[in-house]
Design an enzyme around this catalytic site. Structure first.
Site, PDB file in Angstrom:
ATOM      1  N   GLU A 144       0.884  -1.170   0.000  1.00 48.01           N
ATOM      2  CA  GLU A 144       0.000   0.000   0.000  1.00 48.01           C
ATOM      3  C   GLU A 144       0.915   1.212   0.000  1.00 48.01           C
ATOM      4  O   GLU A 144       1.524   1.541   1.018  1.00 48.01           O
ATOM      5  CB  GLU A 144      -0.899  -0.067   1.240  1.00 48.01           C
ATOM      6  CG  GLU A 144      -2.196   0.673   1.064  1.00 48.01           C
ATOM      7  CD  GLU A 144      -2.095   2.099   1.519  1.00 48.01           C
ATOM      8  OE1 GLU A 144      -1.747   2.951   0.679  1.00 48.01           O
ATOM      9  OE2 GLU A 144      -2.341   2.363   2.699  1.00 48.01           O
TER      10      GLU A 144
ATOM     11  N   CYS B  43      -2.034   8.814   2.493  1.00 50.02           N
ATOM     12  CA  CYS B  43      -1.951   8.337   1.119  1.00 50.02           C
ATOM     13  C   CYS B  43      -3.238   8.646   0.365  1.00 50.02           C
ATOM     14  O   CYS B  43      -3.218   8.895  -0.827  1.00 50.02           O
ATOM     15  CB  CYS B  43      -1.648   6.843   1.103  1.00 50.02           C
ATOM     16  SG  CYS B  43      -2.701   5.895   2.177  1.00 50.02           S
TER      17      CYS B  43
HETATM   18  P1  NDP Z   1       9.138   4.995   4.101  1.00 57.24           P
HETATM   19  O1  NDP Z   1       8.519   4.237   3.018  1.00 57.24           O
HETATM   20  O2  NDP Z   1      10.594   5.217   4.047  1.00 57.24           O
HETATM   21  O3  NDP Z   1       8.801   4.312   5.508  1.00 57.24           O
HETATM   22  C1  NDP Z   1       7.722   3.416   5.697  1.00 57.24           C
HETATM   23  C2  NDP Z   1       8.218   2.160   6.412  1.00 57.24           C
HETATM   24  O4  NDP Z   1       9.094   1.443   5.544  1.00 57.24           O
HETATM   25  C3  NDP Z   1       9.029   2.450   7.661  1.00 57.24           C
HETATM   26  O5  NDP Z   1       8.789   1.441   8.601  1.00 57.24           O
HETATM   27  C4  NDP Z   1      10.452   2.390   7.160  1.00 57.24           C
HETATM   28  O6  NDP Z   1      11.386   2.150   8.178  1.00 57.24           O
HETATM   29  C5  NDP Z   1      10.361   1.247   6.181  1.00 57.24           C
HETATM   30  N1  NDP Z   1      11.369   1.228   5.136  1.00 57.24           N
HETATM   31  C6  NDP Z   1      11.988   2.270   4.548  1.00 57.24           C
HETATM   32  N2  NDP Z   1      12.838   1.845   3.600  1.00 57.24           N
HETATM   33  C7  NDP Z   1      12.760   0.492   3.573  1.00 57.24           C
HETATM   34  C8  NDP Z   1      13.398  -0.527   2.817  1.00 57.24           C
HETATM   35  N3  NDP Z   1      14.281  -0.244   1.880  1.00 57.24           N
HETATM   36  N4  NDP Z   1      13.069  -1.806   3.067  1.00 57.24           N
HETATM   37  C9  NDP Z   1      12.172  -2.112   3.997  1.00 57.24           C
HETATM   38  N5  NDP Z   1      11.542  -1.200   4.763  1.00 57.24           N
HETATM   39  C10 NDP Z   1      11.817   0.096   4.550  1.00 57.24           C
HETATM   40  O7  NDP Z   1       8.385   6.371   4.209  1.00 57.24           O
HETATM   41  P2  NDP Z   1       8.931   7.767   4.765  1.00 57.24           P
HETATM   42  O8  NDP Z   1       8.573   7.844   6.176  1.00 57.24           O
HETATM   43  O9  NDP Z   1      10.354   7.992   4.429  1.00 57.24           O
HETATM   44  O10 NDP Z   1       8.058   8.776   3.904  1.00 57.24           O
HETATM   45  C11 NDP Z   1       8.490   9.109   2.598  1.00 57.24           C
HETATM   46  C12 NDP Z   1       7.324   9.173   1.638  1.00 57.24           C
HETATM   47  O11 NDP Z   1       6.658   7.908   1.611  1.00 57.24           O
HETATM   48  C13 NDP Z   1       6.225  10.139   2.013  1.00 57.24           C
HETATM   49  O12 NDP Z   1       6.546  11.438   1.624  1.00 57.24           O
HETATM   50  C14 NDP Z   1       5.058   9.554   1.269  1.00 57.24           C
HETATM   51  O13 NDP Z   1       5.112   9.948  -0.064  1.00 57.24           O
HETATM   52  C15 NDP Z   1       5.277   8.074   1.349  1.00 57.24           C
HETATM   53  N6  NDP Z   1       4.511   7.457   2.443  1.00 57.24           N
HETATM   54  C16 NDP Z   1       3.328   6.902   2.141  1.00 57.24           C
HETATM   55  C17 NDP Z   1       2.558   6.368   3.149  1.00 57.24           C
HETATM   56  C18 NDP Z   1       1.240   5.765   2.874  1.00 57.24           C
HETATM   57  O14 NDP Z   1       0.371   5.807   3.725  1.00 57.24           O
HETATM   58  N7  NDP Z   1       1.065   5.122   1.729  1.00 57.24           N
HETATM   59  C19 NDP Z   1       2.969   6.395   4.535  1.00 57.24           C
HETATM   60  C20 NDP Z   1       4.281   6.978   4.743  1.00 57.24           C
HETATM   61  C21 NDP Z   1       4.993   7.484   3.713  1.00 57.24           C
HETATM   62  P3  NDP Z   1      12.237   3.361   8.824  1.00 57.24           P
HETATM   63  O15 NDP Z   1      11.255   4.281   9.449  1.00 57.24           O
HETATM   64  O16 NDP Z   1      13.111   2.676   9.795  1.00 57.24           O
HETATM   65  O17 NDP Z   1      12.982   4.000   7.681  1.00 57.24           O
END
Ligand code: NDP
Length: 455
Positions: free
Chosen positions: A228, A262
């Site tokens: 998602e 999102c």
């Molecule tokens: P991320 O996608 O980086 O973080 C979401 C989760 O994924 C966190 O638990 C993070 O861990 C983890 N994660 C990050 N990189 C990896 C990887 N390579 N492999 C496995 N897990 C990973 O989102 P951000 O917080 O950096 O937000 C950045 C952008 O993402 C936002 O601006 C938005 O566009 C989008 N976003 C969308 C969401 C939605 O509801 N669909 C929610 C949040 C973000 P950790 O925190 O330790 O990095």
């Protein structure tokens, strides 16, 4: 990224957590695997009772949980209370309906008896984001636990206290130790856990790079994922719409969760004839919003969750302006205070073919576009790599039917804002991801559909 609670309203670091050592991760994986072998034998009625108890704990202690959320990621306290209540709702929903959703399905064949059984898959990994730090976890945990799976949570690094509180709720509700565990780990540890034999599948909510990275490891291991990811949801308003209601809803839909959702409406696509009036009414609404301390009950808009998000959002706004966009209000971080505050912002006149018009703005920034007719509205709505939700406003039946049929998205809401509801499937298409959460479809994502033939 450190695993820490940093108050986004003040910038103050409240608490830093040590990530788990490799040996601790291994023990938790062992425990998850062993627990599954016992847990899969528990009855629906036991699981339902535990989940109902979790709902009671959520309701009784909602003030405490809401405070943790507001402290760690800055959503308004009133929104955090509503989020905890929704978590209780999803627990009760699956406690009631999972036994029906997962009942054997008899299918008439040449056999004396043939049917489909829904077996649990095993240990499921959930990689979750900070924006709805309780809701996104409970909408995974409730169906997963009811199906007889066990869960491992890798939550975002900026919401560790939420992550610990959730595992504690589930444990206190009566689920066996090991049925749901929080792993305090950085993102770099996820690939190895995904590759571990004990983990059978994963779900991730977050950014495209995170989703792509997890799914590629899972693909190599032939393991299922549900993703998602982001969205750049259109909010279309056509001439026959009830304008006042559309503008009020547009404001809520953009400002939802301080603009960090999102399914927030991000691109406002307005019929030319009503665009001047829509713009004026929206501007009035945005100017009336109170930005400030998210703990205060009259605050409409709190800070963004992290300084990086603030910086990224502002960079996008600057790019939009360089591409020809005009800022009607906002457009700069609020420098008169600590914390990650960005004001309600409206940008018009962004050229339709500019790259920035297709990006997701994860904050309180509305992009306004004018279109001559419904054809142009649908074309623009679909001109994005994303396809999560769409909100469309019209009182014309033919227009309504075209919008439902022609918009490419996981959900179309007519004369309403896009929202998730335990009773309805939730998820996207295109680069917004795949698979569904919630409803009967959500609980079926992580079960083995076992075909049974008895001669
Ligand atoms: P991320 O996608 O980086 O973080 C979401 C989760 O994924 C966190 O638990 C993070 O861990 C983890 N994660 C990050 N990189 C990896 C990887 N390579 N492999 C496995 N897990 C990973 O989102 P951000 O917080 O950096 O937000 C950045 C952008 O993402 C936002 O601006 C938005 O566009 C989008 N976003 C969308 C969401 C939605 O509801 N669909 C929610 C949040 C973000 P950790 O925190 O330790 O990095």
């Amino acid at each position: 990224m450190a695993i820490a609670t940093i108050n986004p309203a003040t910038g103050q670091t409240i608490k830093v957590f040590e990530p788990l050592k490799d040996s601790e991760i291994a023990s938790k994986l062992d425990l998850a695997g062993q627990t599954f072998e016992q847990y899969r034998k528990t009855s629906f009625s036991e699981r339902s009772q535990w989940l109902e108890k979790a709902a009671i704990i959520l309701q009784q202690e909602k003030a405490d949980f809401a405070k943790i959320m507001t402290l760690e990621m800055g959503k308004t306290y009133k929104a955090a209370i509503a989020e905890v209540e929704k978590c209780a709702l999803v627990c009760n929903y699956y406690a009631e309906h999972a036994p029906t959703f997962l009942a054997d399905v008899a299918i008439k064949t040449d056999a004396s008896h043939s049917f489909v059984r829904h077996d649990p898959m095993g240990v499921i990994l959930a990689v979750m984001p900070w924006n709805f730090p309780f809701w996104q976890v409970f909408r995974f945990a409730a169906p997963t636990l009811m199906a007889g799976n066990v869960g491992l949570l890798k939550h975002a690094s900026n919401v560790p206290q939420c992550a610990l509180a959730i595992a504690d709720i589930i444990h206190r509700a009566g689920f066996p130790e090991g049925a749901f565990q929080t792993l305090l780990i950085g993102a770099a540890k996820v690939a190895d856990i995904m590759a571990d034999d004990r983990v059978k599948a994963a779900t991730l909510t977050g950014s495209e790079p995170a989703g792509a990275s997890l799914a590629s490891v899972a693909g190599k291991q032939i393991k299922k994922t549900v993703l998602e990811l982001g969205g750049s949801d259109p909010f279309i308003v056509l001439e026959s719409a009830d304008l006042e209601t559309a503008v009020a809803t547009a404001t809520s839909a953009r400002m939802l969760n301080n603009g960090q959702s999102c399914i927030a409406a991000k691109r406002f696509i307005i019929a030319e004839a009503i665009a001047p009036k829509f713009e004026k009414l929206l501007l009035d609404k945005f100017l009336a919003l109170k930005v400030g301390d998210p703990m205060q009950p009259d605050t409409d808009l709190g800070p963004l969750a992290t300084p990086d998000l603030l910086q990224d959002l502002h960079q996008q706004v600057q790019t939009a302006v360089k591409s020809g966009g005009k800022v009607l209000t906002g457009g700069h971080p609020l420098a008169d205070r600590p914390g990650n505050f960005y004001p309600p912002t409206i940008i018009t006149d962004i050229p339709l073919d500019s790259a920035i018009a297709q990006e997701e703005f994860f904050g309180p920034v509305a992009l306004l576009f004018r279109v001559p007719d419904i054809n142009a509205a649908i074309q623009l709505a679909n001109a994005t790599p994303f396809g999560l939700g769409a909100s469309a406003w019209t009182n014309n039946d033919q227009e309504r039917d075209r919008l439902i049929t022609e918009i490419a998205a996981g959900a179309v809401f007519i004369n309403s804002m896009v929202k998730s509801d335990p009773r309805l499937p939730f998820g996207g298409i295109k680069r917004s991801g795949y698979g569904r959460e919630l409803s009967i479809q959500g609980i079926h994502e992580f079960v083995n559909l076992k075909t049974v033939w008895v001669q």
